[in-house]
Design an enzyme around this catalytic site. Structure first.
Site, PDB file in Angstrom:
ATOM      1  NE  ARG A 125       7.552  18.630  26.206  1.00  0.00           N
ATOM      2  CZ  ARG A 125       7.796  19.325  27.310  1.00  0.00           C
ATOM      3  NH1 ARG A 125       6.830  19.545  28.180  1.00  0.00           N
ATOM      4  NH2 ARG A 125       9.006  19.800  27.550  1.00  0.00           N
TER       5      ARG A 125
ATOM      6  CG  ASP B 267      -2.059  -1.014   1.088  1.00  0.00           C
ATOM      7  OD1 ASP B 267      -2.333  -1.445  -0.047  1.00  0.00           O
ATOM      8  OD2 ASP B 267      -2.655  -1.379   2.121  1.00  0.00           O
TER       9      ASP B 267
ATOM     10  CB  THR C 213      -9.253  -0.500   5.790  1.00  0.00           C
ATOM     11  OG1 THR C 213      -8.702  -0.012   4.563  1.00  0.00           O
ATOM     12  CG2 THR C 213     -10.751  -0.662   5.638  1.00  0.00           C
ATOM     13  CB  ALA C 214      -4.751   2.653   6.443  1.00  0.00           C
ATOM     14  CE1 TYR C 215      -1.983   5.712  13.722  1.00  0.00           C
ATOM     15  CE2 TYR C 215      -1.403   7.647  12.440  1.00  0.00           C
ATOM     16  CZ  TYR C 215      -1.393   6.955  13.637  1.00  0.00           C
ATOM     17  OH  TYR C 215      -0.807   7.514  14.736  1.00  0.00           O
TER      18      TYR C 215
ATOM     19  CG  ASP D 292      -4.027   8.240   6.703  1.00  0.00           C
ATOM     20  OD1 ASP D 292      -2.933   8.736   6.375  1.00  0.00           O
ATOM     21  OD2 ASP D 292      -4.130   7.079   7.123  1.00  0.00           O
TER      22      ASP D 292
ATOM     23  CB  SER E  59      -4.229   0.832  13.800  1.00  0.00           C
ATOM     24  OG  SER E  59      -3.759   2.131  13.483  1.00  0.00           O
TER      25      SER E  59
END
Length: 287
Positions: A159, A75, A189-191, A149, A194
């Site tokens: 921080r 990807d 369906t990526a970051y 994204d 998760s």
């Protein structure tokens, strides 16, 4: 069934992956026939590939001249070519030599399916993209487009960044945490997944705004209509830097008074489908 029979291909391999070295001559062999034009990136000219009847071109030229780009990678490799391809309305066919390869269509043992490119037995999946603008004092200082994204996140591990989000200039939410993801359906369906965000089917064409490790029980993901203009302000405690990253690319440092504006891009990514698998079948197979 597509109307166009493909005759000119730009093959874009991620040569840092061992699988791409093995697959490249096989892909060329599958596509090579009378009247077909094969192109490879210019930087591969000196590689000992042993490929005949292949033209070496700059990537920009390959994207401009080809009817289809065959991407050998995962990807991440697809994303590296996505914006340039979208600017030329160039379809992408991914062959997975990565891990999940959610956007890729073929596995290495399925190269025979590329025969359908010469019979018109394929379809084009048109995917929504996002456009990001960073405004500083009312002036645009950064712009880019994303297929997956747009992430605003802290640059220092210890921080916390304060994030404020508005839609069409109306305040929506604010929270402290590691940052925020704004994802397309493709990127959901990526970051975004998760980070606990929703899975959005591609035809919905919504934008998902997903907190990253928020320090608040009430911090939730939002799904916005594609017509919305999302505005994000972010500042890190102690004056530490906050970065904007588009499709996992190099970060752009944003200041506390900057406004990140995100809208639906006029560009669209075009993904070639040869197998006819539904989004939900791909979801079950890949994730």
């Amino acid at each position: 069934m597509a109307d166009t029979i493909m005759k000119s291909f730009f093959i874009y391999p991620n040569m840092r992956k061992e699988g791409a070295h093995v697959l490249l001559p096989k892909v060329c062999g599958q596509l090579r026939r009378d009247g077909v034009h094969l192109m490879l990136p210019l930087q591969m000219r000196s590689a000992p590939l042993g490929l005949d009847d292949v033209e070496y071109v700059e990537t920009d030229a390959g994207v401009r001249l080809a009817e289809l780009a065959v991407v050998l990678g995962g990807d991440g490799t697809m994303l590296r070519l996505a914006r340039a391809a979208a600017q030329q309305a160039l379809p992408l066919l991914g062959v997975n030599v990565g891990h999940i390869g959610f956007m890729t269509e073929l596995e290495p043992n399925e190269l025979g399916r590329m025969e359908k490119l010469f019979t018109g037995e394929y379809s084009i999946d048109s995917r929504m993209m996002l456009h990001a603008v960073v405004r500083r004092g009312g002036r645009a200082v950064y712009e880019d487009d994303a297929l997956n994204d747009i992430v605003v996140a802290k640059g220092t591990a210890f921080r916390v960044v304060r994030v404020c989000i508005a839609a069409d200039e109306e305040d929506v939410t604010g929270f402290s945490g590691d940052g925020v993801i704004v994802a397309t359906p493709t990127g959901s369906t990526a970051y975004g997944l998760s980070a606990g965000g929703p899975v959005i089917e591609p035809s919905a064409e919504n934008m998902a705004v997903i907190p990253i490790c928020a320090h608040a029980l009430a911090a939730k993901s939002f799904v916005f209509a594609p017509e919305r203009r999302i505005s994000i302000r972010a500042a890190c405690e102690g004056g530490s830097e906050v970065f904007l990253s588009v499709d996992g690319g190099q970060g752009f440092a944003i200041r506390p008074d900057d406004v990140v504006e995100i809208t639906r891009s006029p560009l669209r990514s075009r993904l070639v489908r040869l197998k006819g698998d539904s989004f939900y079948k791909i979801l079950q197979q890949k994730l």
